[in-house]
Design a protein around this motif. Structure first.
Motif, PDB file in Angstrom:
ATOM      1  N   THR A 122      51.578  13.612  12.251  1.00  0.00           N
ATOM      2  CA  THR A 122      52.283  12.569  12.983  1.00  0.00           C
ATOM      3  C   THR A 122      53.615  12.271  12.305  1.00  0.00           C
ATOM      4  O   THR A 122      53.781  12.436  11.106  1.00  0.00           O
ATOM      5  CB  THR A 122      51.447  11.280  13.067  1.00  0.00           C
ATOM      6  N   ILE A 123      54.571  11.823  13.102  1.00  0.00           N
ATOM      7  CA  ILE A 123      55.934  11.626  12.624  1.00  0.00           C
ATOM      8  C   ILE A 123      56.144  10.183  12.196  1.00  0.00           C
ATOM      9  O   ILE A 123      55.775   9.249  12.901  1.00  0.00           O
ATOM     10  CB  ILE A 123      56.942  11.998  13.724  1.00  0.00           C
ATOM     11  N   THR A 124      56.730  10.013  11.025  1.00  0.00           N
ATOM     12  CA  THR A 124      57.119   8.683  10.577  1.00  0.00           C
ATOM     13  C   THR A 124      58.627   8.613  10.558  1.00  0.00           C
ATOM     14  O   THR A 124      59.300   9.567  10.181  1.00  0.00           O
ATOM     15  CB  THR A 124      56.586   8.403   9.161  1.00  0.00           C
ATOM     16  N   ASP A 125      59.193   7.502  11.001  1.00  0.00           N
ATOM     17  CA  ASP A 125      60.631   7.394  11.139  1.00  0.00           C
ATOM     18  C   ASP A 125      61.138   6.036  10.722  1.00  0.00           C
ATOM     19  O   ASP A 125      60.473   5.019  10.908  1.00  0.00           O
ATOM     20  CB  ASP A 125      61.054   7.653  12.591  1.00  0.00           C
ATOM     21  N   TYR A 158      61.700  24.579   6.266  1.00  0.00           N
ATOM     22  CA  TYR A 158      62.706  23.542   6.531  1.00  0.00           C
ATOM     23  C   TYR A 158      62.619  22.959   7.943  1.00  0.00           C
ATOM     24  O   TYR A 158      62.757  21.757   8.134  1.00  0.00           O
ATOM     25  CB  TYR A 158      64.104  24.123   6.292  1.00  0.00           C
ATOM     26  N   ALA A 159      62.420  23.804   8.956  1.00  0.00           N
ATOM     27  CA  ALA A 159      62.551  23.371  10.344  1.00  0.00           C
ATOM     28  C   ALA A 159      61.350  22.555  10.817  1.00  0.00           C
ATOM     29  O   ALA A 159      60.194  22.936  10.603  1.00  0.00           O
ATOM     30  CB  ALA A 159      62.745  24.573  11.255  1.00  0.00           C
ATOM     31  N   GLN A 160      61.631  21.463  11.503  1.00  0.00           N
ATOM     32  CA  GLN A 160      60.613  20.606  12.089  1.00  0.00           C
ATOM     33  C   GLN A 160      60.364  21.011  13.545  1.00  0.00           C
ATOM     34  O   GLN A 160      61.310  21.164  14.321  1.00  0.00           O
ATOM     35  CB  GLN A 160      61.082  19.142  12.056  1.00  0.00           C
ATOM     36  N   PRO A 161      59.107  21.215  13.962  1.00  0.00           N
ATOM     37  CA  PRO A 161      58.834  21.461  15.378  1.00  0.00           C
ATOM     38  C   PRO A 161      59.343  20.309  16.240  1.00  0.00           C
ATOM     39  O   PRO A 161      59.228  19.145  15.881  1.00  0.00           O
ATOM     40  CB  PRO A 161      57.307  21.570  15.434  1.00  0.00           C
ATOM     41  N   LEU A 162      59.900  20.672  17.396  1.00  0.00           N
ATOM     42  CA  LEU A 162      60.549  19.678  18.253  1.00  0.00           C
ATOM     43  C   LEU A 162      59.753  19.347  19.504  1.00  0.00           C
ATOM     44  O   LEU A 162      60.198  18.543  20.326  1.00  0.00           O
ATOM     45  CB  LEU A 162      61.934  20.202  18.671  1.00  0.00           C
ATOM     46  N   ASP A 163      58.580  19.920  19.641  1.00  0.00           N
ATOM     47  CA  ASP A 163      57.835  19.791  20.899  1.00  0.00           C
ATOM     48  C   ASP A 163      57.544  18.345  21.273  1.00  0.00           C
ATOM     49  O   ASP A 163      57.570  17.982  22.450  1.00  0.00           O
ATOM     50  CB  ASP A 163      56.530  20.584  20.805  1.00  0.00           C
ATOM     51  N   THR A 164      57.243  17.502  20.292  1.00  0.00           N
ATOM     52  CA  THR A 164      56.959  16.100  20.582  1.00  0.00           C
ATOM     53  C   THR A 164      58.204  15.224  20.456  1.00  0.00           C
ATOM     54  O   THR A 164      58.140  14.026  20.742  1.00  0.00           O
ATOM     55  CB  THR A 164      55.873  15.559  19.632  1.00  0.00           C
ATOM     56  N   LEU A 165      59.315  15.820  20.052  1.00  0.00           N
ATOM     57  CA  LEU A 165      60.544  15.050  19.856  1.00  0.00           C
ATOM     58  C   LEU A 165      61.538  15.210  20.998  1.00  0.00           C
ATOM     59  O   LEU A 165      62.409  14.372  21.191  1.00  0.00           O
ATOM     60  CB  LEU A 165      61.213  15.467  18.543  1.00  0.00           C
ATOM     61  N   LYS A 203      63.155  11.174  14.706  1.00  0.00           N
ATOM     62  CA  LYS A 203      63.435  10.839  16.105  1.00  0.00           C
ATOM     63  C   LYS A 203      64.924  10.659  16.326  1.00  0.00           C
ATOM     64  O   LYS A 203      65.479  11.103  17.332  1.00  0.00           O
ATOM     65  CB  LYS A 203      62.668   9.579  16.498  1.00  0.00           C
ATOM     66  N   GLY A 204      65.574  10.012  15.371  1.00  0.00           N
ATOM     67  CA  GLY A 204      67.012   9.854  15.478  1.00  0.00           C
ATOM     68  C   GLY A 204      67.733  11.191  15.435  1.00  0.00           C
ATOM     69  O   GLY A 204      68.672  11.432  16.199  1.00  0.00           O
ATOM     70  N   ILE A 232      70.637  15.883  18.350  1.00  0.00           N
ATOM     71  CA  ILE A 232      70.791  17.278  18.765  1.00  0.00           C
ATOM     72  C   ILE A 232      70.543  17.438  20.260  1.00  0.00           C
ATOM     73  O   ILE A 232      71.115  18.326  20.898  1.00  0.00           O
ATOM     74  CB  ILE A 232      69.887  18.231  17.949  1.00  0.00           C
ATOM     75  N   GLN A 233      69.713  16.569  20.828  1.00  0.00           N
ATOM     76  CA  GLN A 233      69.527  16.613  22.276  1.00  0.00           C
ATOM     77  C   GLN A 233      70.826  16.249  22.981  1.00  0.00           C
ATOM     78  O   GLN A 233      71.230  16.892  23.960  1.00  0.00           O
ATOM     79  CB  GLN A 233      68.402  15.664  22.714  1.00  0.00           C
ATOM     80  N   TRP A 234      71.505  15.232  22.482  1.00  0.00           N
ATOM     81  CA  TRP A 234      72.791  14.852  23.076  1.00  0.00           C
ATOM     82  C   TRP A 234      73.813  15.964  22.917  1.00  0.00           C
ATOM     83  O   TRP A 234      74.550  16.296  23.855  1.00  0.00           O
ATOM     84  CB  TRP A 234      73.300  13.577  22.404  1.00  0.00           C
ATOM     85  N   MET A 235      73.859  16.569  21.742  1.00  0.00           N
ATOM     86  CA  MET A 235      74.835  17.623  21.484  1.00  0.00           C
ATOM     87  C   MET A 235      74.660  18.815  22.426  1.00  0.00           C
ATOM     88  O   MET A 235      75.632  19.457  22.825  1.00  0.00           O
ATOM     89  CB  MET A 235      74.719  18.110  20.036  1.00  0.00           C
TER      90      MET A 235
END
Length: 451
Positions: free
Chosen positions: A51-54, A130-137, A342-343, A348-351
């Protein structure tokens, strides 16, 4: 490399109308970028259960190339509540710095723009981690709208990056000269070879291709489906330079290099720029960005307005799909060490998806709706004899899927083995056995099972 040559090339490109558009896509652009002072973003953004903590108050450290820097600054201006520190980085030192951060447990950027799409295999490799999976983000509808563009970002069913742009190959040609000489744009590679034979006899000194650089890997071998790096499973790769999809490229190009219709110099060599300025380039199969970044700039081809157009890529005999290669296309990666995942994902979604940003981008956006908005710029550009977007759009979904990212340096091997063989006059076929040996050794050294 992408890219070693591509980044170096774009560092010297200036827009025809005096706007400098630098392309920093690889690890060999020391002239473009600044050394980065390490800035810790902290570590440990995920719990053991995944789970992601932010913490939205955490400052996002962004590493980017100079071209994308303006986009990140545009996002920051539009979202003043998001804390960001934006830095350009030295592509030559990138891997070294990341390994250092792994040893010290700090310093990773929260967001990385990497101009080398194939390097995602290194960012996901357990040795780098290094890379974080983005499927839930990243929302499903957003991911879907990328179509197949994010295929290189997907491993074992997980999405690890978002593509900024595509670099699908199209057939660039000088419509003015082709019409004057009575030539037709080839629809097949057999027609391309026949055209080369005619050009060599009827208009010696004119060229319809370039084979003397790394770009011939993307433009010809990748488009042909040659299994140079065909990933077949986790840490498994198929490499076979004797495959007909490889040898047919040599059979096509070697006679054309010999008769002069395909030059043995590289796309961004001074000799190539001189051919462009002399109006000797009839045609170039190559990246969708060549129009703006090779034909147009004053210091490269400096082609007059109203001459250059683009057509779909040729097809090989017996194949119904006219496959493209891929010559770049940068990626955005979120760090699994970030405290504000999440931020970072929102940035990167906006970009990648914002029409406000992507419609003015220098290259073909990977996100489908943004590509439609981007097309409006090309439609009104008087530099082109005809709108090149339809050909780009057709080839966008036809990048040959045979090639996949690997964590060893395929581009470097090609540059060190094949390119010197071409430039020495020995040709492509003479280098394929040596390339096979080099690639197999690199793959095994990096822990791959070679099939």
């Amino acid at each position: 490399m992408i890219f070693a040559q591509e980044q170096m090339m774009r560092s010297h490109v200036s827009h025809r109308r005096s706007t400098t558009l630098r392309r920093a896509l690889t690890c060999a652009a020391a002239s473009l970028v600044l050394l980065v002072a390490g800035c810790s973003s902290g570590s440990g953004g995920t719990k053991s259960d995944g789970t992601i903590t932010d913490d939205s108050n955490e400052t996002l450290l962004v590493w980017t190339d100079p071209t994308r820097q303006a986009g990140f600054e545009q996002f920051q201006k539009a979202h003043p509540g998001v804390k960001m520190k934006i830095e350009t980085y030295d592509g030559n030192a990138l891997l070294t710095k990341m390994k250092l951060f792994n040893r010290t447990g700090k310093g990773w950027p929260d967001i990385l723009f990497d101009g080398r799409t194939t390097r995602i295999a290194q960012w996901t490799d357990p040795s780098m981690d290094y890379a974080q999976p983005l499927d839930t983000l990243v929302p499903q509808d957003v991911r879907t709208a990328f179509g197949s563009s994010n295929d290189p970002c997907t491993e074992s069913g997980k999405l690890y990056c978002l593509r900024n742009d595509l670099a699908q190959t199209v057939t660039w040609y000088n419509k003015t000269l082709m019409d004057r000489f009575g030539y037709q744009v080839p629809k097949t590679w057999d027609e391309y070879k026949a055209l080369g034979e005619r050009v060599a006899k009827e208009h010696p000194g004119y060229i319809i291709g370039s084979a003397g650089s790394l770009f011939s890997y993307y433009d010809y071998f990748w488009a042909s489906g040659c299994p140079i790096q065909q990933v077949t499973g986790p840490k498994k790769v198929h490499i076979d330079m004797k495959d007909p999809r490889c040898t047919r490229v040599a059979d096509l190009l070697d006679p054309m290099i010999k008769n002069g219709s395909v030059t043995g110099v590289g796309l961004f060599d001074p000799e190539m720029a001189e051919l462009g300025k002399q109006g000797k380039v009839l045609m170039l199969p190559g990246a969708s960005w060549l129009g703006d970044f090779l034909f147009k700039p004053d210091n490269l081809f400096n082609t007059p307005d109203g001459q250059i157009a683009a057509a779909p890529y040729p097809s090989w005999q017996g194949e119904s799909t006219n496959w493209s290669g891929s010559v770049g296309g940068g990626i955005y990666v979120v760090s699994k060490h970030s405290k504000n995942m999440k931020g970072a994902a929102e940035v990167i979604q906006w970009m990648t998806t914002s029409n406000d940003y992507q419609k003015t981008a220098p290259t073909y956006p990977a996100y489908g709706p943004a590509a439609k908005a981007w097309a409006e710029r090309l439609a009104g550009d008087t530099f082109y004899a005809a709108d090149p977007f339809p050909a780009m759009e057709q080839q966008a979904s036809k990048v040959n899927p045979v090639e996949s990212p690997t964590s060893y340096d395929v581009e470097g091997a090609f540059t060190e083995v094949v390119v010197p063989s071409v430039r020495s006059g020995a040709g492509i076929a003479a280098s394929l056995d040596a390339l096979q040996t080099r690639l197999v050794n690199l793959a095994k050294a990096d822990g791959y099972v070679v099939e």
